[in-house]
Design an enzyme around this catalytic site. Structure first.
Site, PDB file in Angstrom:
ATOM      1  N   GLU A  58      40.039  41.058  28.497  1.00 51.16           N
ATOM      2  CA  GLU A  58      40.052  40.576  27.113  1.00 51.16           C
ATOM      3  C   GLU A  58      38.782  41.017  26.382  1.00 51.16           C
ATOM      4  O   GLU A  58      38.788  41.226  25.165  1.00 51.16           O
ATOM      5  CB  GLU A  58      40.158  39.052  27.074  1.00 51.16           C
ATOM      6  CG  GLU A  58      41.418  38.492  27.724  1.00 51.16           C
ATOM      7  CD  GLU A  58      41.265  38.248  29.226  1.00 51.16           C
ATOM      8  OE1 GLU A  58      40.437  38.930  29.861  1.00 51.16           O
ATOM      9  OE2 GLU A  58      41.987  37.390  29.742  1.00 51.16           O
ATOM     10  N   CYS A  92      36.881  34.116  28.096  1.00 51.90           N
ATOM     11  CA  CYS A  92      37.764  35.012  27.343  1.00 51.90           C
ATOM     12  C   CYS A  92      38.580  34.272  26.297  1.00 51.90           C
ATOM     13  O   CYS A  92      38.917  34.840  25.263  1.00 51.90           O
ATOM     14  CB  CYS A  92      38.647  35.793  28.294  1.00 51.90           C
ATOM     15  SG  CYS A  92      37.696  37.071  29.133  1.00 51.90           S
TER      16      CYS A  92
HETATM   17  N1  THU Z   1      39.446  38.763  34.824  1.00 54.71           N
HETATM   18  C1  THU Z   1      39.855  39.241  33.613  1.00 54.71           C
HETATM   19  O1  THU Z   1      39.856  40.457  33.382  1.00 54.71           O
HETATM   20  N2  THU Z   1      40.228  38.341  32.670  1.00 54.71           N
HETATM   21  C2  THU Z   1      40.255  36.999  32.844  1.00 54.71           C
HETATM   22  O2  THU Z   1      40.517  36.275  31.899  1.00 54.71           O
HETATM   23  C3  THU Z   1      40.009  36.433  34.170  1.00 54.71           C
HETATM   24  C4  THU Z   1      39.424  37.360  35.165  1.00 54.71           C
HETATM   25  C5  THU Z   1      38.977  39.717  35.824  1.00 54.71           C
HETATM   26  C6  THU Z   1      37.505  39.632  36.108  1.00 54.71           C
HETATM   27  C7  THU Z   1      37.416  40.244  37.490  1.00 54.71           C
HETATM   28  O3  THU Z   1      37.301  41.654  37.347  1.00 54.71           O
HETATM   29  C8  THU Z   1      38.755  39.910  38.121  1.00 54.71           C
HETATM   30  O4  THU Z   1      39.595  39.478  37.066  1.00 54.71           O
HETATM   31  C9  THU Z   1      38.678  38.816  39.170  1.00 54.71           C
HETATM   32  O5  THU Z   1      38.048  37.697  38.680  1.00 54.71           O
END
Ligand code: THU
Length: 133
Positions: A58, A92
């Site tokens: 995000e 996010c």
């Molecule tokens: N992650 C996201 O990209 N968005 C979120 O809202 C939650 C978590 C990613 C961060 C990390 O690279 C992976 O998911 C595991 O936490």
């Protein structure tokens, strides 16, 4: 009023997850949003060997919003690379709120909901004494 094709938006999120750099968590995440001018922006998570510096999907999508003309998020979907629905983390949700506000729609396990329902009583731009451009 921008029409939202949720299935297409979800598919775009899965496709965006294909660009993720997630060698540490092994969770590829994609985010996709319809903007108020009708265009689509996407993002993917970008991790780092210094684990705490990783960027969520995000977050990079917010960068894409700004890089491709600005505007506002109208509808957002987040998915893993294998198609599971993922909810945005707390940080996010705040990032989405900045560029979507309380009416921005989000794909959730409880159906499509406005951000006001998934980030209640949010702190936002209106709480600052002076509006920034
Ligand atoms: N992650 C996201 O990209 N968005 C979120 O809202 C939650 C978590 C990613 C961060 C990390 O690279 C992976 O998911 C595991 O936490």
């Amino acid at each position: 009023m921008t029409e939202v094709s949720w299935d297409a938006l979800r598919a775009s999120a899965v496709e965006a997850a294909g660009n993720a750099y997630a060698p540490y968590s092994r969770l590829n995440v994609g985010a996709a949003a319809v903007c108020d001018d009708g265009r689509l922006v996407t993002g993917c998570n970008v991790e780092n060997a210094s684990y705490g510096l990783g960027l969520c999907a995000e977050c990079t999508m917010a960068g894409q919003l700004r890089l491709t003309g600005g505007g506002r998020f109208v509808a957002v979907a987040c998915r893993s690379g294998t198609g599971e629905l993922l909810m945005p983390c707390g940080r996010c949700r705040q990032i989405l709120y900045e560029f979507g506000g309380p009416d921005c729609l989000l794909d959730t396990p409880r159906g499509v909901l406005p951000l006001r329902d998934v980030l209640p009583d949010a702190f936002g731009p209106d709480d600052l004494p002076e509006k920034k451009p």
